[in-house]
Write a protein that holds these residues in place. Structure first.
Motif, PDB file in Angstrom:
ATOM      1  N   LEU A  27      -4.370  56.869  32.224  1.00  0.00           N
ATOM      2  CA  LEU A  27      -4.784  55.633  31.931  1.00  0.00           C
ATOM      3  C   LEU A  27      -6.424  55.291  32.220  1.00  0.00           C
ATOM      4  O   LEU A  27      -6.606  55.698  33.329  1.00  0.00           O
ATOM      5  N   THR A  28      -6.970  54.695  31.706  1.00  0.00           N
ATOM      6  CA  THR A  28      -8.641  54.179  31.984  1.00  0.00           C
ATOM      7  C   THR A  28      -8.263  52.817  32.956  1.00  0.00           C
ATOM      8  O   THR A  28      -7.635  51.906  32.073  1.00  0.00           O
ATOM      9  N   ALA A  29      -8.874  52.702  33.741  1.00  0.00           N
ATOM     10  CA  ALA A  29      -8.613  51.396  34.460  1.00  0.00           C
ATOM     11  C   ALA A  29      -9.309  50.199  33.606  1.00  0.00           C
ATOM     12  O   ALA A  29     -10.267  50.050  33.117  1.00  0.00           O
ATOM     13  N   PHE A  30      -8.555  49.185  33.599  1.00  0.00           N
ATOM     14  CA  PHE A  30      -8.883  47.889  33.055  1.00  0.00           C
ATOM     15  C   PHE A  30      -8.930  46.573  34.090  1.00  0.00           C
ATOM     16  O   PHE A  30      -7.865  46.057  34.212  1.00  0.00           O
ATOM     17  N   GLY A  31     -10.003  46.085  34.381  1.00  0.00           N
ATOM     18  CA  GLY A  31      -9.927  45.403  35.505  1.00  0.00           C
ATOM     19  C   GLY A  31      -9.987  43.675  35.148  1.00  0.00           C
ATOM     20  O   GLY A  31      -9.701  42.894  36.214  1.00  0.00           O
ATOM     21  N   ASP A  32     -10.661  43.173  34.291  1.00  0.00           N
ATOM     22  CA  ASP A  32     -10.938  42.055  33.921  1.00  0.00           C
ATOM     23  C   ASP A  32      -9.877  41.436  33.119  1.00  0.00           C
ATOM     24  O   ASP A  32      -9.844  41.446  31.987  1.00  0.00           O
ATOM     25  N   HIS A  33      -8.759  40.879  33.921  1.00  0.00           N
ATOM     26  CA  HIS A  33      -7.713  40.147  33.227  1.00  0.00           C
ATOM     27  C   HIS A  33      -7.937  39.058  32.415  1.00  0.00           C
ATOM     28  O   HIS A  33      -7.200  38.724  31.471  1.00  0.00           O
ATOM     29  N   ASP A  34      -9.113  38.272  32.617  1.00  0.00           N
ATOM     30  CA  ASP A  34      -9.469  37.105  31.864  1.00  0.00           C
ATOM     31  C   ASP A  34      -9.719  37.442  30.523  1.00  0.00           C
ATOM     32  O   ASP A  34      -9.728  36.560  29.688  1.00  0.00           O
ATOM     33  N   THR A  35      -9.958  38.541  30.294  1.00  0.00           N
ATOM     34  CA  THR A  35     -10.434  38.897  28.984  1.00  0.00           C
ATOM     35  C   THR A  35      -9.079  39.841  28.190  1.00  0.00           C
ATOM     36  O   THR A  35      -9.288  40.285  26.954  1.00  0.00           O
ATOM     37  N   LEU A  36      -8.163  39.729  28.802  1.00  0.00           N
ATOM     38  CA  LEU A  36      -6.834  40.266  28.037  1.00  0.00           C
ATOM     39  C   LEU A  36      -6.494  39.604  27.038  1.00  0.00           C
ATOM     40  O   LEU A  36      -6.507  38.383  27.045  1.00  0.00           O
ATOM     41  N   PRO A  37      -6.127  39.844  25.896  1.00  0.00           N
ATOM     42  CA  PRO A  37      -5.497  38.900  24.829  1.00  0.00           C
ATOM     43  C   PRO A  37      -4.332  38.186  25.472  1.00  0.00           C
ATOM     44  O   PRO A  37      -3.643  38.535  26.273  1.00  0.00           O
TER      45      PRO A  37
END
Length: 242
Positions: A106-116
């Motif tokens: 997996l590629t890191a995804f750090g900005d949880h505020d932009t998650l659906p």
């Protein structure tokens, strides 16, 4: 008032003692929980190693819950012998190739505020389901097909919850992936994806089977080792201590 043959509205919470005993025997033989499914008044236990499958059905009668049938398959062909969990376990071990199953890196995804919103809601549900389990980590990432993935890892099992991202009226939203929305691989390389049948409660049963503190003494190191043995050499993402 429900009759004994009527399953409750949340049947996954209802496991009669004879069924649980058989499920416990399956765990003893293989180390993995069988899938529990409900078909009308019948409760079924199924374990699928990929090449070998056993199906056991239970029905309620005058003497309570009893096993109604048991079938053993090898490459989807019925095995012409007396089926049992022990025989299934033996065949599965003979056919298995430990360490071959893998999960995508997996590629890191750090900005949880932009998650659906749907994924953030799922994370909140997981926080409740995993309450107190310090041996389990949760990461958010993207796979090589661009899917959002919630990765849950214990020292013995890794679960991937896979979501497709779409847009409605300009707003991004997420839905479970059309193919393998739930992926499960054990630390010794067994792929249980088919066994859990895309059902979260079945995947969590595998994940939560090991008690807190099982595995490595160092929680962080044990989780890293378990994730690598379960498939990918590296599982990057944001760690959420739930």
């Amino acid at each position: 008032m429900s009759t004994p043959t009527e399953l409750p509205t949340a049947p996954e919470l209802f496991v009669p003692l004879p069924v649980q005993r058989e499920a416990d025997e399956m765990v003893r033989q293989t180390g993995a929980q069988p899938a529990i499914t409900y078909d009308g008044p019948t409760i079924c236990l199924t374990h699928d190693s990929g090449t070998v499958r056993i199906e056991m059905a239970f029905r309620y009668g005058s003497r309570g819950w009893k096993r109604a049938s048991c079938r053993l398959f090898h490459n989807s062909v019925p095995v012409d012998e007396t089926p049992s969990w022990e025989r299934y376990s033996t065949l599965a071990k003979e056919q298995s190739a430990p360490g071959t199953a893998s999960l995508p890196v997996l590629t890191a995804f750090g900005d949880h505020d932009t998650l659906p919103t749907e994924i953030r809601q799922q994370l909140a549900v997981l926080q409740q389901r995993l309450d107190g389990r310090t041996d389990i980590t949760v990461r958010i990432g993207r796979d090589d097909e661009g899917h959002y993935v919630i990765a849950l890892a214990s020292p013995k099992v890794t679960v991937h919850m896979v979501f497709e991202c779409r847009r409605r009226h300009g707003r991004p939203y997420a839905v479970p992936a059309g193919i393998d929305p739930i992926r499960v691989v054990t630390a010794d390389g067994r792929d249980l994806t088919r066994q859990v049948q895309g059902k979260l409660h079945q995947a969590l049963a595998q994940l939560l089977a090991a008690p807190p503190g099982a595995g490595a003494a160092d929680g962080g190191a044990g989780l890293a080792e378990g994730a690598q043995a379960g498939g990918p050499a590296s599982r990057k993402g944001t760690v959420l201590r739930l």
